[in-house]
Design an enzyme around this catalytic site. Sequence first.
Site, mmCIF file in Angstrom:
data_model
loop_
_atom_site.group_PDB
_atom_site.id
_atom_site.type_symbol
_atom_site.label_atom_id
_atom_site.label_comp_id
_atom_site.label_asym_id
_atom_site.label_seq_id
_atom_site.Cartn_x
_atom_site.Cartn_y
_atom_site.Cartn_z
ATOM 1 N N ASP A 63 1.507 -9.190 -12.922
ATOM 2 C CA ASP A 63 0.346 -8.323 -13.092
ATOM 3 C C ASP A 63 -0.793 -8.679 -14.193
ATOM 4 O O ASP A 63 -1.608 -7.984 -14.600
ATOM 5 C CB ASP A 63 0.918 -6.694 -13.066
ATOM 6 N N LYS A 77 0.354 3.818 -13.817
ATOM 7 C CA LYS A 77 0.373 4.018 -12.143
ATOM 8 C C LYS A 77 1.592 3.717 -11.618
ATOM 9 O O LYS A 77 1.894 4.387 -10.713
ATOM 10 C CB LYS A 77 -0.757 3.076 -11.838
ATOM 11 N N ASN A 78 2.197 2.521 -11.881
ATOM 12 C CA ASN A 78 3.585 2.079 -11.148
ATOM 13 C C ASN A 78 4.981 3.048 -11.542
ATOM 14 O O ASN A 78 5.684 2.551 -10.969
ATOM 15 C CB ASN A 78 3.655 0.563 -11.307
ATOM 16 N N CYS A 135 -1.066 -7.937 2.128
ATOM 17 C CA CYS A 135 -2.465 -7.629 1.463
ATOM 18 C C CYS A 135 -2.830 -8.848 0.866
ATOM 19 O O CYS A 135 -2.365 -9.816 1.022
ATOM 20 C CB CYS A 135 -2.098 -6.568 0.458
ATOM 21 N N ARG A 166 4.022 -9.549 1.461
ATOM 22 C CA ARG A 166 4.861 -8.108 1.032
ATOM 23 C C ARG A 166 5.651 -7.792 2.168
ATOM 24 O O ARG A 166 5.360 -6.562 2.537
ATOM 25 C CB ARG A 166 3.818 -7.262 0.400
ATOM 26 N N ARG A 207 -8.393 1.648 -8.734
ATOM 27 C CA ARG A 207 -6.920 1.876 -8.377
ATOM 28 C C ARG A 207 -5.951 1.854 -9.485
ATOM 29 O O ARG A 207 -4.814 2.391 -9.584
ATOM 30 C CB ARG A 207 -6.379 0.830 -7.180
HETATM 31 N N1 EPU Z 1 9.741 -8.784 -1.147
HETATM 32 C C1 EPU Z 1 10.305 -9.057 0.024
HETATM 33 N N2 EPU Z 1 11.007 -8.153 0.834
HETATM 34 C C2 EPU Z 1 10.933 -6.833 0.298
HETATM 35 C C3 EPU Z 1 10.325 -6.495 -0.824
HETATM 36 C C4 EPU Z 1 9.578 -7.372 -1.548
HETATM 37 O O1 EPU Z 1 10.473 -10.436 0.372
HETATM 38 O O2 EPU Z 1 11.418 -6.027 1.063
HETATM 39 C C5 EPU Z 1 9.075 -9.829 -1.776
HETATM 40 C C6 EPU Z 1 7.549 -9.642 -1.956
HETATM 41 O O3 EPU Z 1 6.884 -9.868 -0.894
HETATM 42 C C7 EPU Z 1 7.241 -10.471 -3.248
HETATM 43 C C8 EPU Z 1 8.239 -9.978 -4.103
HETATM 44 O O4 EPU Z 1 9.339 -9.849 -3.301
HETATM 45 O O5 EPU Z 1 6.907 -11.544 -2.932
HETATM 46 C C9 EPU Z 1 8.129 -8.939 -4.980
HETATM 47 O O6 EPU Z 1 7.882 -7.749 -4.651
HETATM 48 P P1 EPU Z 1 8.222 -6.308 -5.117
HETATM 49 O O7 EPU Z 1 9.039 -5.642 -4.157
HETATM 50 O O8 EPU Z 1 9.061 -6.483 -6.380
HETATM 51 O O9 EPU Z 1 6.940 -5.832 -5.488
HETATM 52 P P2 EPU Z 1 6.429 -4.308 -4.994
HETATM 53 O O10 EPU Z 1 7.114 -3.331 -5.262
HETATM 54 O O11 EPU Z 1 5.654 -4.471 -3.822
HETATM 55 C C10 EPU Z 1 5.444 -3.802 -7.516
HETATM 56 C C11 EPU Z 1 4.060 -3.319 -7.966
HETATM 57 C C12 EPU Z 1 2.997 -4.566 -8.052
HETATM 58 C C13 EPU Z 1 3.888 -5.477 -8.822
HETATM 59 C C14 EPU Z 1 5.073 -6.038 -8.415
HETATM 60 C C15 EPU Z 1 6.041 -6.916 -9.120
HETATM 61 C C16 EPU Z 1 3.696 -1.034 -7.495
HETATM 62 C C17 EPU Z 1 2.865 0.034 -6.744
HETATM 63 N N3 EPU Z 1 3.430 -2.276 -7.418
HETATM 64 O O12 EPU Z 1 5.275 -4.131 -6.058
HETATM 65 O O13 EPU Z 1 2.149 -4.029 -8.712
HETATM 66 O O14 EPU Z 1 3.082 -6.852 -8.997
HETATM 67 O O15 EPU Z 1 6.087 -4.578 -8.337
HETATM 68 O O16 EPU Z 1 6.412 -6.479 -10.431
HETATM 69 O O17 EPU Z 1 4.341 -0.804 -8.538
HETATM 70 C C18 EPU Z 1 -0.442 -3.875 -9.421
HETATM 71 O O18 EPU Z 1 0.057 -2.972 -10.018
HETATM 72 O O19 EPU Z 1 -1.269 -4.585 -9.168
HETATM 73 C C19 EPU Z 1 0.778 -4.543 -8.336
HETATM 74 C C20 EPU Z 1 0.496 -5.078 -7.447
#
Ligand code: EPU
Length: 432
Positions: free
Chosen positions: A319, A32-33, A130, A135, A411
Amino acid sequence: MCAKQKILFIMDSIIIQGGNSLNGRVNISGAKNAALPIMAASLLACGKLHLSNIPKLTDIYTMKELLANHGASIEVTDKNDSYDLAIDCSNISNFEAPYDIVRKMRASIWVLGPLLTRFGKAQVSLPGGCAIGARLVDLHINSLEAMGATIEIEHGYIKASCSGRLKGVHFNFNKISVGATINAIMAATLADGETVLMNCAREPEIVDLCKALRQMGAEIQGEGTDEIKITGKESLKDASYKIMPDRIEAGTYMIAAAITKGNIDITGIDYHILENLGLKLASAGVHVTPFNEGVNIKCNDIIKPVDVHTEVYPGFSTDLQAQFMSLMCISNGTSVITENIFENRFMHVPELCRMGANIAISGHTATIRGVEALSGAEVMASDLRASVSLVLAGLAAEGETIIRRVYHLDRGYQQLEQKLSACGADIRRVKG
Ligand code: EPU
């Protein structure tokens, strides 16, 4: 899907009679990711992007809806276990990602970089927080601004524009983010000049995205390390790409084998990207035997307590934290799990406690005192990984577990009940 069907779907429950040990083989679906950002990357190309091994998940349908909303035409071929998609973004006419779609799936933010860099404008609803945390999206915005974009937040929308092409830049993320790394890479593929991104996330899904972008004609080096160099091109072209297998789905089935004292071959996955989990399972007394494109997990012994703390890749994945906690609930000692990525990712804890687990939370640390057995109960799923941790607990528990709000599972887990039943689980979905 009509409104009535939607309501029934939301009301679905999963019922598990626990106690069966799982034996057999599970084949892993597409990730998915990886699929979500690669679908968003289709917005960068003048030609068609042909994608295979797309998992059958609701998040994929949401991304499809979003791309169609921008004007993409998408052909879908059903290959039984997956979809093939042909996405044609040559006639993009709408640059707004509306709240109604973005609120369903935070990965919608990944249309921001592609729309901005190719068309010079994009308007994306702020995803908001969320269940698992606030996030934020500041890092997405900062990196695009560094490339010359003008960005304003107005009426709940990120409004981005640039005159001419974005400019290549040296940019250091002040925190590692998977999502921001992805948006910045995609934006840089069409920027003018060279971009060097530092302190990047190194997740395998980012490597997969870069491979797909390279097929589309992008010039990228360093993916999988913390420094990624992108030389911008004037345009990207049509390409074909097969999505990598889902390491989180695979990790979940590895834990399913362990928690049910079973024996499962997990196939279609490169074990190396799951080594961190494999080592933790081995420390817990589980037999972990990698083979070509898969891993066998066998457990016929008591589970030993193991501490984990979540980290960015290649550390222990956030995850898989909830699933590993379910396993630790039946260990023969005390383990400590620390969540370092998201501030609110212990939503499964009260539900596991309803099933007889002994867990105390202090800040971002959970102390789990193993109990002899969990007992089936009625529980409520709160997010994707929390939901599946309750499924794992239910498989191991004595008696019946009923899990409500299972739409979260759809999802991220394709044919979950079918895959588990095929290994001997007594699990069924009840509609409405
Ligand atoms: N963060 C910030 N500022 C930003 C972006 C992120 O402070 O601009 C913080 C977030 O709040 C969080 C941390 O950085 O505390 C990590 O967030 P990241 O951006 O790495 O996560 P994401 O891109 O929102 C993806 C996956 C998540 C997975 C995380 C970490 C997808 C669609 N989502 O989320 O997957 O947990 O990376 O590996 O790829 C899941 O599949 O269940 C899921 C939540």
